[in-house]
Scaffold this active site. Structure first.
Site, PDB file in Angstrom:
ATOM      1  N   HIS A 125       0.859  -1.177   0.000  1.00  0.00           N
ATOM      2  CA  HIS A 125       0.000   0.000   0.000  1.00  0.00           C
ATOM      3  C   HIS A 125       0.893   1.224   0.000  1.00  0.00           C
ATOM      4  O   HIS A 125       1.817   1.333   0.816  1.00  0.00           O
ATOM      5  CB  HIS A 125      -0.905   0.011   1.236  1.00  0.00           C
ATOM      6  CG  HIS A 125      -2.052   0.965   1.118  1.00  0.00           C
ATOM      7  ND1 HIS A 125      -1.885   2.328   1.131  1.00  0.00           N
ATOM      8  CD2 HIS A 125      -3.378   0.745   0.971  1.00  0.00           C
ATOM      9  CE1 HIS A 125      -3.062   2.912   1.003  1.00  0.00           C
ATOM     10  NE2 HIS A 125      -3.990   1.975   0.896  1.00  0.00           N
ATOM     11  N   ARG A 176      -6.630  10.164  -0.359  1.00  0.00           N
ATOM     12  CA  ARG A 176      -6.277  10.661  -1.685  1.00  0.00           C
ATOM     13  C   ARG A 176      -7.498  10.773  -2.590  1.00  0.00           C
ATOM     14  O   ARG A 176      -7.580  11.667  -3.435  1.00  0.00           O
ATOM     15  CB  ARG A 176      -5.220   9.762  -2.319  1.00  0.00           C
ATOM     16  CG  ARG A 176      -3.838   9.945  -1.697  1.00  0.00           C
ATOM     17  CD  ARG A 176      -2.788   9.078  -2.353  1.00  0.00           C
ATOM     18  NE  ARG A 176      -2.939   7.674  -2.028  1.00  0.00           N
ATOM     19  CZ  ARG A 176      -3.091   6.695  -2.907  1.00  0.00           C
ATOM     20  NH1 ARG A 176      -3.091   6.950  -4.190  1.00  0.00           N
ATOM     21  NH2 ARG A 176      -3.205   5.441  -2.505  1.00  0.00           N
TER      22      ARG A 176
END
Length: 536
Positions: free
Chosen positions: A319, A339
């Site tokens: 990740h 994000r």
């Protein structure tokens, strides 16, 4: 102030460029740029981190060195004193694992009339499911479709997904959301009652359903209660260490190890479902991990020793945004949802260096390049890191957005005096997901009659890179399928006496391959030293 002087100076540059970046739209990488970036910087392409298997059904394939040692390790049964005729538990369906996939399987098996026993390594619900934050994908909006979901996922998976598995995933997506909602999962909704959805990396539609940023915890809360309500018997702190097969090669149960009494217990079952989760706590190439404490690849090891092949076991998801600072939460997940709501990744000079919603493998590789080749990272005790400019979320979406949509993130950092609504945070890739795993068919079946698998220990669904939100969908869709199929199968068979003959055959293959080490597997729990967790 918890940030160092260097960090504060860099933070000031991030703040100085924020207004400019708010109006920037960075271009996406081309396919060629992505390929080159991955080949040079993604850990999956570092040959020194892998070993070639010399025994078992995947002989000749490469897998991470840490996993290879366990797949070809010595069975705990080699030295254990276990009387297979002394059966402590008898059931129709044995579910190995207590996370989301195992819980979904157990619920459906019980609903289809089977006696179900769950054997969990720790407590029911202690699993990666409860640690998932960002959301669960499903194409249930008017402007979306399972076909669009399929195309996004197969592109994100580098076109290596098994088509029949991916088709099952996306076609059952809307049904999975409805099922969870009917059980009581409290998804985020608008004032008119419609579900709130957002983008994730690599998605062409807003199909991410969430419960704040504690989606997995909310799903696990409901599934845990439903397992109890369904009358499923649960044996906690008792991981399975070996499968049992009868003389015809059918699944016949498993051997459990009781952490409390240090005794082995024999389970006789008509069908078995492996749902033990991933492998993050093996810390491939020395990376930190966002995974739960029990994630040590147990299911892959047991299935492999029984002769079940693996697929894409060399494909790991790092990740891109694991917490890099403060050190108390090193490696913890910083959800991609940050994000998707507008936060940019920024280097030490305040420069954004990629589109924030590229796929996870590409983002991870870009961060590693920024820190290693370009030397534009900020030192964060364990190594360089980059900024995730979290204050952008409220600036783009309105004040209060983070408090409403990312409450768990706020809480994780405020314990250390960091207000992520006003301050950016430092991130670096963390070992997150086992993309590859046990080979299954569309009904969650393995090559062994009566043996099924679901969840993160399965390979092929996501190809060699998983998109955000497809893991929570995966565990529900294939967990339910496995439960239904195992229950149905158990009504038609009466396996013979369980044996460990396959273990003895594997021992002979190890010997013939010249493997003489005494590494016991499954690992069960990680071992930590002061040197563990440094970056490779």
């Amino acid at each position: 102030m918890i940030y160092t002087e260097e960090m504060r100076a860099s933070q000031a540059r991030v703040e100085a460029t924020r207004n400019i970046r708010l109006s920037e739209e960075l271009p996406r990488f081309t396919a060629e740029e992505k390929g080159e970036l991955l080949r040079q910087y993604h850990p999956d392409y570092h040959e020194e981190g892998f070993a070639v298997l010399t025994a078992g059904p995947n002989k000749g394939d490469k897998v991470p060195k840490e996993l290879a040692a366990l797949l070809q390790g010595k069975s705990r049964m080699d030295t254990a004193d276990v009387d297979l005729d002394h059966i402590q538990f008898e059931t129709d369906v044995l579910v190995i694992g207590g996370g989301g996939a195992g819980a979904a399987a157990a619920i459906e098996a019980a609903r289809h009339g089977a006696r179900v026993l769950m054997a969990t390594k720790l407590r029911l619900g202690d699993a990666n499911t409860g640690m998932a934050e960002g959301g669960i994908q499903a194409a249930d909006k008017e402007n979306d479709s399972p076909a669009a979901h399929y195309l996004d996922a197969i592109g994100g998976g580098h076109y290596k997904n098994k088509p029949e598995l991916l088709a099952e995933l996306v076609l059952h997506g809307p049904e999975a959301i409805h099922w969870l909602s009917s059980l009581g999962v409290l998804f985020d909704k608008d004032s008119d009652g419609s579900m709130v959805t957002t983008h994730g990396g690599g998605t062409s539609r807003k199909r991410m359903h969430a419960c704040g940023d504690y989606t997995g915890a909310e799903i696990m809360r409901v599934l845990r209660d439903e397992v109890r309500n369904a009358g499923v018997d649960v044996v906690e702190y008792s991981p399975a260490v070996e499968l049992l097969l009868d003389g015809e090669g059918q699944a016949a149960g498993a051997v459990l190890y009781d952490f409390d009494t240090h005794e082995y217990h024999v389970v006789r079952a008509k069908s078995v479902i492996i749902a033990t989760g991933g492998a993050g706590r093996l810390h491939y190439q020395g990376f930190p991990t966002s995974n739960h404490y029990g994630s040590t690849a147990d299911g892959l090891v047991m299935a492999y020793r029984a002769g079940v092949p693996l697929i894409y076991a060399d494909a790991i998801q790092y990740h891109p945004t694991g917490a890099a600072y403060p050190p108390q939460i090193y490696g913890a997940l910083v959800t991609e949802k940050v994000r998707s709501l507008g936060a940019m990744l920024v280097n030490k000079n305040g420069e954004a260096f990629l589109h924030p919603l590229e796929t996870r493998d590409v983002v991870a590789a870009a961060i590693i390049r920024e820190c290693q080749e370009r030397d534009k990272g900020i030192y964060a005790l364990h190594g360089p890191a980059v900024w995730l400019d979290t204050p952008m979320v409220d600036l783009i979406n309105g004040e209060g957005t983070m408090e409403k949509r990312l409450p768990a993130m706020i809480h994780m950092y405020e314990k250390f005096g960091i207000d992520i609504r006003k301050q950016p945070i430092l991130v670096y890739p963390t070992l997150h997901y086992q993309n590859g795993g046990i080979c299954i068919g569309a009904k969650s079946e393995t090559k062994i009659p009566g043996l099924y698998a679901a969840g993160e220990d399965v390979g092929g669904i996501h190809g060699t890179n998983r998109l955000m939100g497809n893991s929570l969908l995966d565990i529900i869709v294939f967990g339910r399928i496995a439960g239904m199929e195992a229950a149905s199968y158990s009504q038609t068979v009466q396996p013979g006496k369980g044996t460990l003959d396959h273990v003895r055959r594997f021992d002979q293959e190890r010997e013939a391959a010249g493997i003489h080490d005494d590494i016991l597997s499954p690992k069960l729990l990680p071992n930590y030293t002061h040197n563990r967790g440094t970056r490779g």
